[in-house]
Every structure is written in structure tokens, then in C-alpha cells.
Design a protein around this motif. Sequence first.
Motif, PDB file in Angstrom:
ATOM      1  N   ARG A 116       0.837  -1.198   0.000  1.00  0.00           N
ATOM      2  CA  ARG A 116       0.000   0.000   0.000  1.00  0.00           C
ATOM      3  C   ARG A 116       0.876   1.255   0.000  1.00  0.00           C
ATOM      4  O   ARG A 116       2.075   1.201   0.272  1.00  0.00           O
ATOM      5  N   GLU A 117       0.248   2.382  -0.262  1.00  0.00           N
ATOM      6  CA  GLU A 117       1.008   3.642  -0.289  1.00  0.00           C
ATOM      7  C   GLU A 117       1.690   3.937   1.041  1.00  0.00           C
ATOM      8  O   GLU A 117       2.754   4.549   1.080  1.00  0.00           O
ATOM      9  N   ASP A 118       1.076   3.494   2.126  1.00  0.00           N
ATOM     10  CA  ASP A 118       1.675   3.735   3.444  1.00  0.00           C
ATOM     11  C   ASP A 118       2.723   2.678   3.805  1.00  0.00           C
ATOM     12  O   ASP A 118       3.210   2.650   4.928  1.00  0.00           O
ATOM     13  N   GLY A 119       3.050   1.785   2.849  1.00  0.00           N
ATOM     14  CA  GLY A 119       4.098   0.804   3.090  1.00  0.00           C
ATOM     15  C   GLY A 119       3.625  -0.516   3.671  1.00  0.00           C
ATOM     16  O   GLY A 119       4.407  -1.454   3.813  1.00  0.00           O
TER      17      GLY A 119
ATOM     18  N   GLY B 113       3.705  -4.863   8.691  1.00  0.00           N
ATOM     19  CA  GLY B 113       3.947  -3.433   8.800  1.00  0.00           C
ATOM     20  C   GLY B 113       5.213  -3.144   9.569  1.00  0.00           C
ATOM     21  O   GLY B 113       5.968  -4.051   9.925  1.00  0.00           O
TER      22      GLY B 113
ATOM     23  N   HIS C  18       2.483  -0.176  11.767  1.00  0.00           N
ATOM     24  CA  HIS C  18       1.314   0.486  11.171  1.00  0.00           C
ATOM     25  C   HIS C  18       0.088   0.370  12.058  1.00  0.00           C
ATOM     26  O   HIS C  18      -0.254  -0.710  12.511  1.00  0.00           O
TER      27      HIS C  18
ATOM     28  N   ARG D 156      -4.177   1.848  12.385  1.00  0.00           N
ATOM     29  CA  ARG D 156      -5.228   2.279  11.467  1.00  0.00           C
ATOM     30  C   ARG D 156      -5.759   3.663  11.797  1.00  0.00           C
ATOM     31  O   ARG D 156      -6.277   4.349  10.935  1.00  0.00           O
ATOM     32  N   HIS D 157      -5.698   4.073  13.075  1.00  0.00           N
ATOM     33  CA  HIS D 157      -6.164   5.386  13.533  1.00  0.00           C
ATOM     34  C   HIS D 157      -7.678   5.512  13.545  1.00  0.00           C
ATOM     35  O   HIS D 157      -8.248   6.060  14.467  1.00  0.00           O
TER      36      HIS D 157
ATOM     37  N   GLU E 177      -9.726  -1.930   3.992  1.00  0.00           N
ATOM     38  CA  GLU E 177      -8.286  -1.772   4.211  1.00  0.00           C
ATOM     39  C   GLU E 177      -7.467  -2.730   3.347  1.00  0.00           C
ATOM     40  O   GLU E 177      -6.369  -2.411   2.914  1.00  0.00           O
TER      41      GLU E 177
END
Lengths: 414, 414
Positions: A101-104, A407, A410, A412-413, B373
Motif C-alpha cells: 500500500r502507499e503507506d508501506g 507493517g 502500522h 489504522r487510527h 483496508e
Amino acid sequence: MSELRQQIERARAGLPALLELDAGARSTLISRMGESLVRDQAEILRANQADLQRAEAAGLSAAMVDRLRLDEDRLHGLAIALRLVAELPDPLRDDAELRIREDGLRLRQVRAPLGVIAMIYESRPNVTADAAALCLRAGNACVLRGGKEARESNLAIAASLQSVLRDAGLPSELISVLDDPDRSLLNELLRLDDLIDLVIPRGGEALIRFVAEHSRIPVIKHYKGVCHLYVDAEADLDQALSLLVDGKAQRPGVCNALECLLVDRAIAADFLPRVGQRMAELEVKIRASADALPWLPQAEPNDEWGVEYLDRVLAIRLVDGLNAALDHIAHYGSHHTEVICTRNADKAARFVRQVDASAVAVNASSRFNDGGELGLGAEIGISTTKLHAYGPMGLDSLTCRKWVIEGQGHIRHR
Amino acid sequence: MSELRQQIERARAGLPALLELDAGARSTLISRMGESLVRDQAEILRANQADLQRAEAAGLSAAMVDRLRLDEDRLHGLAIALRLVAELPDPLRDDAELRIREDGLRLRQVRAPLGVIAMIYESRPNVTADAAALCLRAGNACVLRGGKEARESNLAIAASLQSVLRDAGLPSELISVLDDPDRSLLNELLRLDDLIDLVIPRGGEALIRFVAEHSRIPVIKHYKGVCHLYVDAEADLDQALSLLVDGKAQRPGVCNALECLLVDRAIAADFLPRVGQRMAELEVKIRASADALPWLPQAEPNDEWGVEYLDRVLAIRLVDGLNAALDHIAHYGSHHTEVICTRNADKAARFVRQVDASAVAVNASSRFNDGGELGLGAEIGISTTKLHAYGPMGLDSLTCRKWVIEGQGHIRHR
């Protein structure tokens, strides 16, 4: 805790050790099992003799006794089958596509075993070795509940396979045999949904219905094959006749054999006399709809459709074109294999789209719906359940895919 | 024939018309359904008001009433969700790999709908629209059996969706609502295995167990999520704390929230005081094993593991390293989501291999186990059954693959 529950818990407790084996070690295990059957053939054939004597004393049919029989040739065939299972591509191979994903965050769906698989089957003792090999090759433990008439043979085969597990330092309970002469354990087994992941019944319709009815565990069913050949008005009739002969007469006792011929009324006069003559030569009896009888002098009138004869008997019905054929198949088909013979590509495409069967054949024999012919290698059965597997079940059908999410902290927030 | 059987047969009879729609037409149908909900909002909200009044009169909890409630915003949200379903890649897309055998026989496994899908759910009326849209987009008919407390809302939503089917010239029975206040029809429904291909229960554990117990039809279960975070001796403790906070406190009421923290005994003295402090700040109560209590002044002793709190409560247990953590998860896990926090790649790989869960996360939050997700788009639930689907079920999970065998008169001969 019941004895059965304890037995299955021991089978389940063997899974972590099996999961630690790499593909090569799992494969070696299966070829050693084949060698072991040949090495232990004296004991296995002795056990089989005991079963055969009991079967004959109990007056079992010659066909039943033949299914039960093992000899040196059949045992060698079994060993070869196991070597082939050992040589198939690893069902737990790492072929998962990695998505980043873009966030790695790294996402993959990796192959994993199902866990504990229960096989419920009838008289053929070779299933004991085949099923155990396929389950273990895919990282699963198996619980084998064969027919009571093959009891001694099954125990001897399992003992031989279990000795290979022990020699490899693995728990022998990964192959677990249920000694259950009166179905009392089967009933209990089918309720252990916290310990068993999948039940595969193989055998007659009554057994399969019993399992489907009583199981709380997912069941993959292998019901009957009531396979149809629809000969369209635009068919090549030579081809149609050849598909009919191959599907009906070449091996009538198997589930992908044809049971019913649907003929477009428009070509009845051209096609049916040829069908009648060829079936007579092949000693295939015909049961036909009343409107087809004028062209089929030897036929009996038929009033029952959707029957699996597994014999040299063919049902024939005239239909008014493709739609009527689709209606007949929707009503009487068994979701196994359905065939259309036509030169019209649009009609073929419509047949493929509309027919709900594990395999749909266009201008090809129903007999191709088979794991070997379709390139799957060994097959554990042909599923007519649409869930998980539809059609021949190979090794890959004994696995699932689980998500792996990797991750570097990582979260999720939201 | 019972009324219920007739109703499901009518749903099934609608399948051929749906199969003739191409991807674009199926997609348009779903976006029109979203528009229709907005257009019919007066009637839907009036029906919802009636449900809400009955619910309040019956003394349902505030949480239950809130789940039941629809308003203009929620209805618009539903319409947007349906537009997103319409925009997903076609689940019946033609992506089948073609294999041509040496004899010219052409083999493909094409995507096909499952057929008739029954959704059994509880109070949230939005499931009626979501489930219908996902089923139809994948070419399936659906039978919807919602909770009796949402009866009027479900009927009004279904009527709105059915009007779109009628306008498109399709049978409205493709969306079939079961009006079943006392589970008597549910019992009968679960036995119609010749007409229904799949049952998906969504809701509390009691409902799901009831369905699993009584169904003769394949069931994909969405049991509870008892998700663990194992913090290894070689973990980055800042990261571990952050994963814990995200998993436990950010949204405690969902199935991918954390319920239990397993901590390697070797780092108890370093890690537990920080956990205790942070959980206190977040008003999360702790129930811990006796040996962890010295570092957790506010904790209560715990003697029950494997509990899904869905609340601001965390169980904590000290374990002797990875093996003990794996044992705990094998015993108390729910096959939903399990997390390891470690900097040791070998231990991470072992955790991934050994843990039997629909998603295994390494240094990432349990909350990522979610269709959105993971990139699936809309999700119809998270399966903890390993058969057919394991983890989030997107549109593709509502299809199967059937074999297409194309020849030019190919026969098998043997």
C-alpha cells in the motif's frame, strides 16, 4: 471428554509439527508411504483376505467384493499413485502476490492447510492411502472413516502409513482411523465442528445425504452425476453420435458418463434412427419420451427424468430448441457435467453461461470432467457443491488462503 | 408445496434473466437502486419510524435502537455505498486463463454466480440494501431474512429496490424478503438445500450458532473475533504500545479489535507498567493473569480466556515465549485476526506459518483485517470458516468458478 474427541484432538495436536516441514520433506514423506505399502504387502493382503472372506460369507455382490479386493498389482498401482502425489507441485507453494500500500503496509494471501479433514467413504480400501497422501501433502491431518466391510484392510494400510510418520519423527495421529462399525462414532464426529475443518463423503447417495444431513462441519458433496448431452438443430450429427457413444458406452459406471440425450425436435427424424441403431449395437437400452418412440423401435417409453443409471441405459427426450433444453437441465441436472453439441457459437455461449454445472462442455465428451484430464493431477473427488470447490478437487482444494499483513508498526487510527 | 418453497423457487426462476445482463447493465442496476432509496426516502423513513416506536415501546436498549435508526444522512450514506458497489470491478469478469491441450481441447475456469444466497441478519436495516446490491452485482438472487424489530424498514427498502428490478424488466423476486417473526420460516429455509446455494448469517453468536446447527445448506460463518497481540521479547516496545492502543481503544466494539495481550515474561517488568498507565489513561479495564498483577496495580485477576469483550476491557497474560503464545492462540483464538510484535524475522515467519487465523499481522494493527483496508471494496462480512472464503468476503466471494471444456468433437476413448 469422549474417546473420539480425544482421538481427534491428538490428530489436531500433530498439525504444528507437520507445518514445520518444508515442501521437500512433505513430498518425501508421501513417496515413502508408497514404498511402505509395497514393503508391508504381506500383512496388507492378509488383512484384505480376512475382509474378503467375511464379505463373501455375508453374501455381498460380486461388484462389491471386487471393489474390496486388493492384490499385488493393485497395491503396486497404489504405490505409483502415491509417488505421483509426491511429484505434484507443492500445494502450499509461496505464490502469493505481494501488494504494497502507499503507506508501506505489505499485504499477501498465502496458502495454508485447512487443518483436520475427515474422509467418510465406503468399500474401496485404496481410498485410505489416496486420501491420507493428499491430505498430508497439503499439510492437513486426516481422520479416515471407511466402510466396515474393509475394516481389516484399512487398519493394515493405515498402520503401514503411520509407521512412515513415526520414522520421520512425526505424530502418527496425523493419520487417524475411525473404527466405527455402526455409524455411532460418525454421528458424534459430524458434530465436532471445533476440531474438524472439512468433511468429504465419498460413496453412494445415501451415505452422502446422511453426512450432509447430520454434519455441523462444512461438507463438500460429491452427489450423483446425471449428465446430459443436448444435440442442437445446428449440430454436426456425426460428431454428436461420437460424443454420445463416448459419454454413454465407453464406461457407463462412472459419474461423468452420460445418462440422458436431449435432441432438438427439428432433427429428430435425421438423428434418432442413427442413435437407435448405434445404441443397439452397443447393447444400450433406451427409455424415450413418447414423441421420440416412432424413430426408436426398440425403446421403452420413459416417464422419469433425472435418473443416474450408471449402466447401459440411456434416456432420450425431444425438446423444442435450446431454451427447452436449458429448462430440462435446470430441473433434472445434478450440477456435475453438461454437454452441448452445436456449430452455432452464440448458442454455445448461451449454454455455457446459463448451465449451472461444475463443467460445461461444448462439442466435447462429458468424460473429460476428471482431475487427470483437466490437468489437476490426483483428485480427491468431483464436487457438485459450489462453495470452495466446484468440479474435480485436486491438492489445491485441500488448502485455503489466509491474509498476511506486515507493517513497521502500522496502525489504522480510524 | 409450501409457500416458502414457492417463494424461493420464484427467486431461483429469476436467475436466467439476470445472467443475460452484461457487466454494464448489472452495474447500472445497482446505482439505480441507490438512487431509488433516496427517491423513496419519505416512505422508508416513515416505515423506520414505526419500527423505532415499537422498539422503544418494547424497551429495547439505546444501542439496539440506534442500530435500527435510519435518517436522511444514513440513507444517503447507503446510496453512496451502493454506488461504490456499482463501481467495483465486475465479479463475473472474464479473466479465465485459457489452456489448450496438445490435442486441441480448450480448458478454462470461468467465474459464475453462486445462485441463490440467503442472508440471515439482525437489527440493522442497511444490511438489506448492502446485501441485495452485492448479491445482484455478482449475478445472484438473494433471500433476505432480517430481524423482526426492523420489519417495516426492511420491507420498505426492499420494495424500493424491487421497483428498480421491475423497471429494468427483471423479476422482482430476485430480491426476496422473508417475513418471519418467530423463526418458523428460518427453520424451513435452512433445509431447502436444493434451492439455496449459500447461507450467510450476520449478527450475534447465538443467531450464528442457530443457523450453523440447523442448516443443511453450506454456511459461511462470521463468529466472534477474539484477537490477540503477542509482544515478543524482541519487540520494539513503543511500537507494541501503539499497536495495543490502536487495536484495543480506538474502536473497541468491532470484531477486529484486540481482546487479549500476551506478553513474553522476559519483558514484563519493562512493558507492563507502560501498558497499565496507558490503559488507565484510556479508561480500559485490565483483567490479568496472577503473575502479571505485581506490575498492574489497577488490574483484576483473570481466570477466563478467549472472551470477546467488545468493550474497554483488556485481558493480559504472561507467556514463556513464542511457543506458549502459539499454544494460547491455538486454544483460545477465534480464527479471526492475530498479531505479533517482534523485530525477529524468524519468529515472525513462524508465527505467520503456525497461527490459524483469517489474517495474521506482523508489527501492524489487528484493525487492518477489513475488506476496505485490504483492498476488496465493499465487504459482506469476515469469514472465520476456512472453506470458500477466509477473512473479509468481497464481491468475488459471491462467485464460483466452473470449468468450460471446448472441443471439436473431442472424445476421451478411455
